[in-house]
Design a protein around this motif. Structure first.
Motif, PDB file in Angstrom:
ATOM      1  N   UNK A  54       0.831  -1.206   0.000  1.00  0.00           N
ATOM      2  CA  UNK A  54       0.000   0.000   0.000  1.00  0.00           C
ATOM      3  C   UNK A  54       0.866   1.257   0.000  1.00  0.00           C
ATOM      4  N   UNK A  58       0.645   3.982  -2.860  1.00  0.00           N
ATOM      5  CA  UNK A  58       0.391   5.366  -2.485  1.00  0.00           C
ATOM      6  C   UNK A  58       1.478   6.284  -3.047  1.00  0.00           C
ATOM      7  N   UNK A  61       0.784   7.280  -6.517  1.00  0.00           N
ATOM      8  CA  UNK A  61      -0.236   8.328  -6.705  1.00  0.00           C
ATOM      9  C   UNK A  61       0.289   9.673  -6.194  1.00  0.00           C
ATOM     10  N   UNK A 134      -1.975  19.633  -8.575  1.00  0.00           N
ATOM     11  CA  UNK A 134      -3.363  20.054  -8.504  1.00  0.00           C
ATOM     12  C   UNK A 134      -3.454  21.573  -8.506  1.00  0.00           C
ATOM     13  N   UNK A 138      -4.414  23.660  -1.381  1.00  0.00           N
ATOM     14  CA  UNK A 138      -4.655  22.671  -0.329  1.00  0.00           C
ATOM     15  C   UNK A 138      -3.929  23.096   0.927  1.00  0.00           C
ATOM     16  N   UNK A 139      -4.463  22.630   2.019  1.00  0.00           N
ATOM     17  CA  UNK A 139      -3.786  22.877   3.278  1.00  0.00           C
ATOM     18  C   UNK A 139      -2.727  21.813   3.487  1.00  0.00           C
ATOM     19  N   UNK A 141      -0.974  18.559   4.562  1.00  0.00           N
ATOM     20  CA  UNK A 141      -1.513  17.211   4.557  1.00  0.00           C
ATOM     21  C   UNK A 141      -1.189  16.544   5.878  1.00  0.00           C
ATOM     22  N   UNK A 144      -1.358  10.313  10.006  1.00  0.00           N
ATOM     23  CA  UNK A 144      -1.820   9.862  11.313  1.00  0.00           C
ATOM     24  C   UNK A 144      -0.856  10.203  12.435  1.00  0.00           C
ATOM     25  N   UNK A 145      -1.434  10.543  13.552  1.00  0.00           N
ATOM     26  CA  UNK A 145      -0.614  10.632  14.751  1.00  0.00           C
ATOM     27  C   UNK A 145      -0.656   9.278  15.407  1.00  0.00           C
TER      28      UNK A 145
ATOM     29  N   UNK B  41      -6.069   6.687  13.392  1.00  0.00           N
ATOM     30  CA  UNK B  41      -5.360   7.485  12.389  1.00  0.00           C
ATOM     31  C   UNK B  41      -4.687   6.594  11.351  1.00  0.00           C
ATOM     32  N   UNK B  42      -4.092   5.506  11.832  1.00  0.00           N
ATOM     33  CA  UNK B  42      -3.431   4.609  10.876  1.00  0.00           C
ATOM     34  C   UNK B  42      -4.457   3.841  10.063  1.00  0.00           C
ATOM     35  N   UNK B  45      -5.372   6.045   7.293  1.00  0.00           N
ATOM     36  CA  UNK B  45      -4.325   6.047   6.272  1.00  0.00           C
ATOM     37  C   UNK B  45      -4.381   4.763   5.439  1.00  0.00           C
ATOM     38  N   UNK B  46      -4.694   3.660   6.100  1.00  0.00           N
ATOM     39  CA  UNK B  46      -4.835   2.368   5.403  1.00  0.00           C
ATOM     40  C   UNK B  46      -5.930   2.476   4.331  1.00  0.00           C
ATOM     41  N   UNK B  48      -7.049   5.196   2.882  1.00  0.00           N
ATOM     42  CA  UNK B  48      -6.593   6.083   1.804  1.00  0.00           C
ATOM     43  C   UNK B  48      -5.635   5.344   0.858  1.00  0.00           C
ATOM     44  N   UNK B  49      -4.705   4.626   1.431  1.00  0.00           N
ATOM     45  CA  UNK B  49      -3.732   3.924   0.586  1.00  0.00           C
ATOM     46  C   UNK B  49      -4.406   2.818  -0.222  1.00  0.00           C
ATOM     47  N   UNK B  52      -5.955   4.442  -3.128  1.00  0.00           N
ATOM     48  CA  UNK B  52      -4.937   4.825  -4.117  1.00  0.00           C
ATOM     49  C   UNK B  52      -4.454   3.605  -4.899  1.00  0.00           C
ATOM     50  N   UNK B  87     -11.803  15.352   2.759  1.00  0.00           N
ATOM     51  CA  UNK B  87     -12.301  16.645   2.280  1.00  0.00           C
ATOM     52  C   UNK B  87     -12.126  17.704   3.368  1.00  0.00           C
ATOM     53  N   UNK B  88     -12.498  17.318   4.589  1.00  0.00           N
ATOM     54  CA  UNK B  88     -12.378  18.255   5.709  1.00  0.00           C
ATOM     55  C   UNK B  88     -10.914  18.575   6.022  1.00  0.00           C
ATOM     56  N   UNK B  89     -10.063  17.592   5.817  1.00  0.00           N
ATOM     57  CA  UNK B  89      -8.633  17.815   6.092  1.00  0.00           C
ATOM     58  C   UNK B  89      -7.967  18.643   4.995  1.00  0.00           C
ATOM     59  N   UNK B  90      -8.669  18.798   3.884  1.00  0.00           N
ATOM     60  CA  UNK B  90      -8.095  19.563   2.782  1.00  0.00           C
ATOM     61  C   UNK B  90      -7.058  18.801   1.985  1.00  0.00           C
ATOM     62  N   UNK B  91      -7.220  17.494   1.905  1.00  0.00           N
ATOM     63  CA  UNK B  91      -6.299  16.709   1.081  1.00  0.00           C
ATOM     64  C   UNK B  91      -6.489  17.061  -0.392  1.00  0.00           C
ATOM     65  N   UNK B  92      -5.499  16.840  -1.207  1.00  0.00           N
ATOM     66  CA  UNK B  92      -5.620  17.174  -2.625  1.00  0.00           C
ATOM     67  C   UNK B  92      -6.814  16.451  -3.279  1.00  0.00           C
ATOM     68  N   UNK B  93      -7.468  17.107  -4.214  1.00  0.00           N
ATOM     69  CA  UNK B  93      -8.639  16.507  -4.859  1.00  0.00           C
ATOM     70  C   UNK B  93      -8.341  15.141  -5.474  1.00  0.00           C
ATOM     71  N   UNK B  95      -6.486  12.815  -4.307  1.00  0.00           N
ATOM     72  CA  UNK B  95      -6.577  11.787  -3.262  1.00  0.00           C
ATOM     73  C   UNK B  95      -8.047  11.520  -2.922  1.00  0.00           C
TER      74      UNK B  95
END
Lengths: 325, 119
Positions: A54, A58, A61, A134, A138-139, A141, A144-145, B41-42, B45-46, B48-49, B52, B87-93, B95
């Motif tokens: 993954x 990722x 992308x 893009x 964007x803010x 990125x 995860x914490x 959080x992880x 991310x899982x 999201x990946x 992708x 979307x709320x975090x403002x990730x690139x479109x 993603x």
């Protein structure tokens, strides 16, 4: 009174031993510790492999080395070990025939980690598609914490992170020479046809042939069409795409710039596209070059070997046009 | 007699305390775990990946298998929710687009992610 103290100590120690055993049995078997909210470093090996896949996908992308590095660091293992594991996962993905963009990104990431292997080089040598940023603002990125241990709220840094020094690894050079390159005009799909022969001109089966182009790569093996010869293999090609061919363990293409073109046709209703027939023979042992450090990780141009051969009636390097009825 | 009983109780308590501490700090079973116990959080991310990866290979079954490791019952909803978080975090479109497409492929379409289906 004097005898009572040692006795009491023995009683205490025996009771403590019983308590210790009881405590261990309870903690290990009756109510073992349960893990929640763990980091990727706690993943079992099979899931760790999935995680690495993954991360590679990722990276394909996002094209973001810092982010990929952050994710790999979450495995909390020495970098060399992570690199080795990632290389294994990448090689498996290549063997499974995953999509070329993914393999290219994984190979680039493995290369960046200093774990490039011979099978990846074909993907490192293929041009990388241009990254289109893009247009939407964007803010930062957020990644995860980790919990429960305090750490990383990741924000994309404004300045690039210093990258590890790249140590080139030896690249396998061709062990075969192009001895004939023939343009063939005949009805049917345009193809790249490869014939691999030994020193005596006998077809050699089981030789791996890589064909690469701008946004992809394919691999095939000689001998799967025995009716056309034990050293024969072919692949259909498309117009307007330029192909390169590497044979066996060669890390660099032996033939580049192959393109199909229209052939003269007597029937305009049935256009014919040219195929290429390439013949390869092993480099004589005395001429075999020793491996040397390879090209940069993502070369823009791949070197091409120019074979020099003695006179032979069957060996020609000049493209010729053969018109078959 | 009373003193002996007290000694036994103290010994047992002392031993049990050490046993429990050692047993929980150094568990006998492997501490290595499945993605379902990753922190939230992880897990995000899982997801999201996975989206992708799906955008590259188009292998919905593989994406399902990867998401199923997180243990959620409604995979589509999980991906859609991650899309809205992205979307709320403002990730690139781009993603968000991968999440929107995977969510849609899993049967979860939301009005907020709909514009990103073509990203």
């Amino acid at each position: 009174m004097i005898e009572e103290r040692p006795r009491a100590l023995v009683v205490f120690l025996v009771a403590a031993a019983v308590g210790l055993i009881g405590g261990l049995v309870y903690a290990w078997f009756i109510s073992p510790v349960e893990f929640t909210a763990v980091e990727p470093s706690e993943l079992r090996s099979e899931f760790r492999a999935t995680y690495l896949q993954l991360v590679g996908a990722s990276f394909a992308v996002e094209d973001d080395w810092t982010r990929a590095q952050f994710r790999l660091d979450a495995l909390r293992e020495p970098k060399a070990q992570v690199a080795r594991q990632f290389a294994e996962v990448t090689e498996r993905a290549i063997a499974e025939g995953r999509p070329a963009p993914m393999l290219r990104a994984m190979s680039r990431l493995a290369d960046r980690l200093g774990a490039r292997t011979a099978v990846m080089v074909v993907y490192l040598a293929t041009p990388v598609p241009t990254f289109v940023p893009s247009a939407t603002p964007t803010r930062s990125v957020l990644l995860p914490t980790t919990s429960p241990s305090p750490s990383p709220t990741f924000a994309r840094p404004d300045t690039p992170t210093p990258l590890p020094t790249f140590t080139p690894t030896p690249v396998a050079l061709p062990t075969f020479l192009l001895v004939a390159r023939e343009r063939v005009c005949e009805p049917g799909p345009a193809q790249i046809r490869v014939v691999v022969e030994d020193e005596k001109g006998k077809g050699v089966p089981g030789i791996e042939v890589w064909v690469t182009w701008d946004d992809g790569a394919d691999r095939f093996v000689t001998g799967l069409k025995p009716e056309k010869g034990s050293g024969y293999a072919d692949m259909n090609i498309q117009p307007a795409i330029t192909y390169a061919v590497a044979v066996a363990q060669s890390a660099v293409p032996i033939v580049t710039g192959l393109k199909t073109e229209p052939c003269p046709s007597s029937d305009p209703a049935q256009p014919i596209s040219a195929s290429w027939q390439l013949s390869f023979r092993p480099i004589p042992p005395t001429a075999t070059p020793s491996p040397t450090p390879g090209p940069s990780p993502t070369p823009t141009e791949t070197p091409t070997r120019t074979p020099t051969l003695g006179p032979s009636p069957t060996m020609t390097l000049t493209p010729t046009v053969t018109r078959k009825p | 007699m009373r003193r002996t009983l007290l000694t036994i109780i103290l010994g047992l308590a002392f031993g049990a305390g050490i046993g429990l501490t050692v047993g929980w700090i150094a568990p006998i079973s492997s501490p290595q775990t499945a993605p379902s116990v990753l922190s939230a959080q992880w897990q995000s991310d899982w997801v999201l990946m996975t989206a992708q990866a799906y955008s590259l290979d188009g292998d919905l079954n593989l994406a399902r298998q990867r998401l199923a490791l997180l243990g959620a019952s409604d995979l589509g909803a999980q991906v859609a929710q991650r899309g809205e978080e992205a979307l709320a975090e403002g990730l690139p479109p781009a993603y968000i687009g991968t999440l929107a497409r995977l969510a849609a492929a899993l049967g979860a379409r939301t009005p907020t992610l709909a514009p990103y289906l073509t990203q």
